[in-house]
Design a protein around this motif. Structure first.
Motif, PDB file in Angstrom:
ATOM      1  N   LEU A 191      27.416   0.191  19.662  1.00  0.00           N
ATOM      2  CA  LEU A 191      26.729  -0.288  20.857  1.00  0.00           C
ATOM      3  C   LEU A 191      27.316  -1.638  21.258  1.00  0.00           C
ATOM      4  O   LEU A 191      27.287  -2.596  20.476  1.00  0.00           O
ATOM      5  CB  LEU A 191      25.223  -0.426  20.600  1.00  0.00           C
ATOM      6  N   VAL A 192      27.868  -1.704  22.470  1.00  0.00           N
ATOM      7  CA  VAL A 192      28.419  -2.952  22.986  1.00  0.00           C
ATOM      8  C   VAL A 192      27.915  -3.137  24.417  1.00  0.00           C
ATOM      9  O   VAL A 192      26.866  -2.632  24.778  1.00  0.00           O
ATOM     10  CB  VAL A 192      29.966  -2.958  22.915  1.00  0.00           C
ATOM     11  N   GLY A 193      28.658  -3.846  25.246  1.00  0.00           N
ATOM     12  CA  GLY A 193      28.214  -4.082  26.615  1.00  0.00           C
ATOM     13  C   GLY A 193      27.451  -5.378  26.753  1.00  0.00           C
ATOM     14  O   GLY A 193      27.289  -6.154  25.799  1.00  0.00           O
ATOM     15  N   GLY A 194      26.951  -5.629  27.964  1.00  0.00           N
ATOM     16  CA  GLY A 194      26.321  -6.902  28.283  1.00  0.00           C
ATOM     17  C   GLY A 194      25.147  -7.262  27.403  1.00  0.00           C
ATOM     18  O   GLY A 194      25.043  -8.380  26.893  1.00  0.00           O
ATOM     19  N   ILE A 195      24.239  -6.310  27.178  1.00  0.00           N
ATOM     20  CA  ILE A 195      23.042  -6.598  26.380  1.00  0.00           C
ATOM     21  C   ILE A 195      23.410  -6.841  24.929  1.00  0.00           C
ATOM     22  O   ILE A 195      22.942  -7.804  24.304  1.00  0.00           O
ATOM     23  CB  ILE A 195      22.031  -5.449  26.519  1.00  0.00           C
ATOM     24  N   ALA A 196      24.249  -5.971  24.361  1.00  0.00           N
ATOM     25  CA  ALA A 196      24.639  -6.121  22.960  1.00  0.00           C
ATOM     26  C   ALA A 196      25.382  -7.438  22.738  1.00  0.00           C
ATOM     27  O   ALA A 196      25.157  -8.131  21.736  1.00  0.00           O
ATOM     28  CB  ALA A 196      25.496  -4.937  22.532  1.00  0.00           C
ATOM     29  N   GLN A 197      26.271  -7.793  23.681  1.00  0.00           N
ATOM     30  CA  GLN A 197      27.026  -9.036  23.542  1.00  0.00           C
ATOM     31  C   GLN A 197      26.101 -10.244  23.646  1.00  0.00           C
ATOM     32  O   GLN A 197      26.249 -11.216  22.904  1.00  0.00           O
ATOM     33  CB  GLN A 197      28.093  -9.103  24.628  1.00  0.00           C
ATOM     34  N   ARG A 198      25.137 -10.173  24.554  1.00  0.00           N
ATOM     35  CA  ARG A 198      24.191 -11.286  24.723  1.00  0.00           C
ATOM     36  C   ARG A 198      23.382 -11.494  23.449  1.00  0.00           C
ATOM     37  O   ARG A 198      23.194 -12.628  22.994  1.00  0.00           O
ATOM     38  CB  ARG A 198      23.273 -10.976  25.903  1.00  0.00           C
ATOM     39  N   LEU A 199      22.898 -10.419  22.863  1.00  0.00           N
ATOM     40  CA  LEU A 199      22.120 -10.533  21.632  1.00  0.00           C
ATOM     41  C   LEU A 199      22.975 -11.048  20.484  1.00  0.00           C
ATOM     42  O   LEU A 199      22.530 -11.864  19.671  1.00  0.00           O
ATOM     43  CB  LEU A 199      21.516  -9.179  21.267  1.00  0.00           C
ATOM     44  N   ASP A 200      24.208 -10.566  20.410  1.00  0.00           N
ATOM     45  CA  ASP A 200      25.104 -11.016  19.341  1.00  0.00           C
ATOM     46  C   ASP A 200      25.371 -12.510  19.462  1.00  0.00           C
ATOM     47  O   ASP A 200      25.309 -13.244  18.463  1.00  0.00           O
ATOM     48  CB  ASP A 200      26.417 -10.233  19.412  1.00  0.00           C
ATOM     49  N   ASP A 201      25.660 -12.986  20.672  1.00  0.00           N
ATOM     50  CA  ASP A 201      25.907 -14.415  20.879  1.00  0.00           C
ATOM     51  C   ASP A 201      24.687 -15.241  20.495  1.00  0.00           C
ATOM     52  O   ASP A 201      24.798 -16.257  19.803  1.00  0.00           O
ATOM     53  CB  ASP A 201      26.253 -14.689  22.347  1.00  0.00           C
ATOM     54  N   HIS A 202      23.516 -14.782  20.944  1.00  0.00           N
ATOM     55  CA  HIS A 202      22.286 -15.538  20.672  1.00  0.00           C
ATOM     56  C   HIS A 202      21.977 -15.565  19.173  1.00  0.00           C
ATOM     57  O   HIS A 202      21.668 -16.628  18.618  1.00  0.00           O
ATOM     58  CB  HIS A 202      21.114 -14.912  21.426  1.00  0.00           C
ATOM     59  N   GLU A 203      22.073 -14.415  18.523  1.00  0.00           N
ATOM     60  CA  GLU A 203      21.722 -14.354  17.104  1.00  0.00           C
ATOM     61  C   GLU A 203      22.674 -15.186  16.260  1.00  0.00           C
ATOM     62  O   GLU A 203      22.273 -15.828  15.281  1.00  0.00           O
ATOM     63  CB  GLU A 203      21.710 -12.903  16.642  1.00  0.00           C
ATOM     64  N   ARG A 204      23.956 -15.202  16.660  1.00  0.00           N
ATOM     65  CA  ARG A 204      24.909 -15.993  15.888  1.00  0.00           C
ATOM     66  C   ARG A 204      24.645 -17.482  16.041  1.00  0.00           C
ATOM     67  O   ARG A 204      24.625 -18.228  15.049  1.00  0.00           O
ATOM     68  CB  ARG A 204      26.341 -15.653  16.307  1.00  0.00           C
ATOM     69  N   ILE A 205      24.445 -17.929  17.288  1.00  0.00           N
ATOM     70  CA  ILE A 205      24.274 -19.372  17.474  1.00  0.00           C
ATOM     71  C   ILE A 205      22.929 -19.853  16.934  1.00  0.00           C
ATOM     72  O   ILE A 205      22.841 -20.911  16.306  1.00  0.00           O
ATOM     73  CB  ILE A 205      24.452 -19.752  18.960  1.00  0.00           C
ATOM     74  N   VAL A 206      21.869 -19.067  17.128  1.00  0.00           N
ATOM     75  CA  VAL A 206      20.565 -19.450  16.594  1.00  0.00           C
ATOM     76  C   VAL A 206      20.583 -19.395  15.068  1.00  0.00           C
ATOM     77  O   VAL A 206      20.044 -20.277  14.388  1.00  0.00           O
ATOM     78  CB  VAL A 206      19.458 -18.544  17.164  1.00  0.00           C
TER      79      VAL A 206
END
Length: 819
Positions: A241-256
């Motif tokens: 699963l990729v795309g805009g939503i998956a990328q947004r969650l991945d970025d947020h989870e990594r930085i948080v």
């Protein structure tokens, strides 16, 4: 001979606080603890906005127009499901099962798995220009008239073996042209290397809404698990699963996740460093508890004043841990000295706040002033960072001035610390050999001058690659791979216009603007809208009539005169000429969704470029092109809104470049003014500030040597380095001015060592960010380590040696010789 002077109102107030603290330490501690209840409740609700889009003010055109388009567009987010295509049949069955399973989900707006390309194949002639169709009719009539007279009976010049009609489009070329104009001629979206079959799950919510993004991603993830379990598919079938939503969650989870790890580790490391250095377990409570109270107050303030943290202000916990504990370090060192001088607990507490407390107030105000300059920046990342950091410096100072003396009094009454009196002459001074002293006095300025040359010649690079700053995650790499595999061009802007008539005007305006600009300064490859999917009604009617004329000519051909291959081609040609005009509602939704708006409030145009953007100059260049498009459309009186995340990225960089000189010059001016008030002498202020600037200048050379680049996340470290080094320089200069040039060896032993501990706490606090997976956060740690180390050398090693060699006491009238 010493002269008396009247204490200032601040000194008297702090001394009075010292007396109150000695009498009622428990009351002060209880008040501090009680304040933690509401402050902790507020701070617990503080969230982190991890999107780069949150770094610009909401009233900027790029941000305002982005939200305007998002509010109108039917499609604002998606999850791309990539299915292992090693077995194409299994992959297609899985995609169809996923589409059926998701069709019943209320959150899902649409699922694009198999595309109905037959719709366009049957209407190819309606996408051909009228002049080309008229030429086709004329050529068909001419060719049929000619071939009727020949034995073969049917030759429309489709093969063009003899090149006799190269200037006239053949039916084969017509089909190719129509296919090119159609949105797609592939029923299934497969990567160019054939490795993955892709489908899209479309949502109407915004991926920036994290709660929605998590819910949407969960819907798709559960559907994938259900289909895999119930459909009898091979367990080895890989689905990603990729795309805009998956990328947004991945970025947020990594930085948080990185901040959640680095913050506590940085705080704990600072505390352990203090305990280990001072060799006193009670120092854990004396220094850590007031610091923790100040941090909680700070984040409560952030919740009230800003509402949330962004990706730059998010690492303030680590920063303030190092900066805030410096207050307690200096209070602890000075208290020990006072007790060694023979002062009682009450005398030491009162004098500690009246003298050292007054110096700390000056330092705290100076540091807060440095951060307040950042709060004036237009860039929201610096603006919010500056406001919270400035408040944090004052709040941790207040917490320390209240908490440390009170806890210290309680601790000393419970179990007094054995501190034998120490004669000043017995302090082991640090005597630097003359050769070493001269080497330091020559090398430090030389390195600073060399660094300035490196900076002036472009040796310090500004890193603007989004992917580098986001970090190298598996989700990021795979998302970029899929996009490059599926698309030869990249969507870089979406334009909202009021209707299709204006859309045609916008398309023409953009094309004219591109034609007038140099090719190397124009990246627009194509601009598509509903007219490319649904030609205008009048054009369709004209083309349908021409197709009917072509059919009349083709019907003159006698099938019995053709071979089997010829009859098949004739039948296909006749079928294509039976076309009727169609409207938007007739087109499969997957082909028009990107151009439609909610409630049909206008229409959307998609602007695509032949490349994606990574470097700063590329992104800034694209932002300039979008501004040019916006200005040109406004000049023509067109009301439009443009969505482009790269436009926002370019605006971020442009704003940083514009804010940079202002922040640097403003910070230095504010610091100098504060120093003038504190030191009450122009030369003294210039000398202290000069020691800071020498270390800051050397940072350029250190960055070039170590390969550390400047970026929009770590640029905020520069004023912090000014604040940290200014603390060190002020402590050195105050002790030098109080005790004279001959006391420099003792100053090196006592004050420089205290400065070293303070700098080490900052290094440890920042160093915790090096554990982050996010490259931008790691860059903050690396730059901070360089900045703190260099400014420590310039202010706590070079500066006192320079004062010893060249200085003379610049004491305002009436100030005592000894603190």
């Amino acid at each position: 001979m010493s002269s008396e002077r009247t204490p200032s109102s601040l000194e008297r107030g702090l001394a009075r606080l010292g007396r109150v603290t000695h009498r009622h330490p428990w009351a002060i501690v209880l008040v501090l603890l009680a304040s933690m209840v509401p402050a902790g409740w507020l701070a617990s609700g503080l969230s982190i906005r991890s999107s780069f889009l949150d770094l610009l003010p909401e009233d900027r055109p790029a941000v305002r127009q982005l939200h305007d388009v998002l509010d109108r567009a039917q499609v604002t987010s998606n999850v791309l499901v990539a299915i292992d295509n090693e077995d194409p049949e299994a992959a297609r069955r899985f995609a169809q099962a996923m589409a059926a399973r998701l069709a019943s989900e209320p959150l899902v707006r649409a699922v694009d798995a198999r595309f109905d390309v037959e719709f366009f194949e049957e209407r190819q002639l309606l996408f051909v220009e009228e002049s080309e169709l008229r030429s086709m009719v004329d050529r068909a009539q001419e060719a049929i008239d000619d071939e009727v007279m020949r034995e073969s009976g049917f030759d429309l010049g489709l093969d063009e073996d003899e090149g006799e009609r190269e200037d006239v489009a053949s039916p084969t070329e017509l089909l190719e042209e129509a296919a090119r104009r159609a949105p797609s001629l592939q029923s299934w979206a497969v990567t160019r290397d054939g490795r993955w079959l892709c489908m899209w799950v479309v949502f109407s919510g915004a991926s920036g809404d994290l709660d929605f993004a998590r819910e949407a991603h969960g819907v798709v993830a559960r559907a994938e698990q259900d289909v895999r379990r119930d459909g009898g598919f091979d367990r080895g079938l890989e689905v990603r699963l990729v795309g805009g939503i998956a990328q947004r969650l991945d970025d947020h989870e990594r930085i948080v996740g990185d901040l959640a790890l680095a913050g506590p580790i940085g705080f704990l490391a600072v505390v352990l460093l203090i305990v280990g250095t001072l060799r006193s377990p009670r120092a854990l409570a004396l220094l850590a508890l007031p610091l923790f109270v100040g941090l909680v107050w700070t984040f409560a303030f952030a919740r009230v004043s800003v509402g949330s943290l962004n990706i730059i202000s998010g690492f303030l916990f680590s920063i303030l841990s190092g900066l805030g504990i410096e207050y307690g370090i200096h209070l602890h060192h000075r208290f020990v000295e006072m007790r060694r001088e023979g002062l009682t607990l009450e005398q030491a507490t009162e004098r500690l706040l009246g003298t050292t407390g007054r110096a700390l107030v000056a330092i705290g105000i100076t540091n807060a002033s440095v951060f307040l300059v950042s709060a004036l920046a237009d860039f929201s990342g610096f603006n919010e960072f500056g406001r919270i950091a400035a408040a944090g410096m004052i709040l941790t100072l207040i917490a320390t001035l209240l908490g440390f003396p009170a806890l210290n009094v309680i601790s000393e009454r419970w179990r007094p610390t054995p501190i034998p009196p120490e004669d000043q002459r017995e302090v082991r001074a640090i005597v630097v050999p003359r050769a070493v002293r001269r080497g330091i006095l020559a090398a430090v300025p030389a390195f600073a001058i060399g660094s300035l040359i490196v900076i002036a010649t472009g040796g310090v690079r500004f890193e603007g690659n989004w992917r580098v700053l986001q970090g190298d995650s598996e989700t990021t790499r795979f998302d970029e791979y899929v996009r490059e595999q599926l698309e030869g061009t990249f969507t870089n802007a979406v334009i909202w216009v009021r209707d299709r008539r204006e859309a045609a005007v916008v398309v023409e305006a953009v094309r004219e603007l591109g034609a007038a600009r140099p090719a190397d300064r124009w990246d627009v490859a194509e601009i598509r809208g509903l007219d490319d999917v649904v030609p205008p009604a009048e054009a369709q009617r004209t083309r349908a009539a021409l197709a009917a004329e072509l059919r009349v000519q083709l019907e003159r051909v006698r099938p019995e005169r053709l071979d089997e291959r010829g009859r098949e081609r004739l039948a296909e040609a006749l079928r294509l000429t039976h076309v009727e005009p169609f409207g938007v509602d007739d087109v499969p939704e997957s082909f028009v969704r990107a151009f439609r708006t909610i409630g049909d409030d206008g229409t959307l145009l998609v602007v695509r470029t032949a490349r994606t953007y990574r470097e700063t100059d590329e992104i800034v260049g694209w932002a300039e092109q979008v501004r040019a498009i916006s200005d040109e459309l406004a000049r023509r009186g067109l009301t439009v809104s443009i969505l482009s995340e790269n436009w926002i990225a370019g605006e971020i960089f442009t704003t940083i470049f514009a804010d940079g000189p202002f922040l640097l010059i403003g910070t230095l001016l504010v610091v100098f003014v504060v120093l003038l008030f504190d030191l009450r002498g122009f030369r003294a202020a210039a000398v202290v500030l000069g020691s800071v600037l020498i270390g800051l200048a050397g940072l350029g050379g250190a960055m070039a040597l170590s390969g550390v680049d400047l970026n929009f996340m770590n640029a905020g470290i520069l004023p912090i380095c000014v604040g940290i080094s200014l603390d060190n320089a002020l402590h050195i200069y105050h002790r030098y001015r109080a005790e004279g040039r001959d006391a420099i060896p003792v100053v090196l032993r006592r004050t420089s060592s205290a400065n070293l501990l303070s700098s080490m706490t900052n290094l440890v606090g920042f160093g915790a960010l090096a554990l982050a997976r996010h490259e931008g956060l790691r860059s903050v740690a690396f730059l901070a380590v360089l900045g703190v180390a260099l400014t420590y050398v310039s202010t706590s090693v070079f500066f006192p040696l320079a004062l010893q060699a060249f200085g003379r006491i610049d004491r305002p009238s009436g100030e005592p010789l000894v603190d």
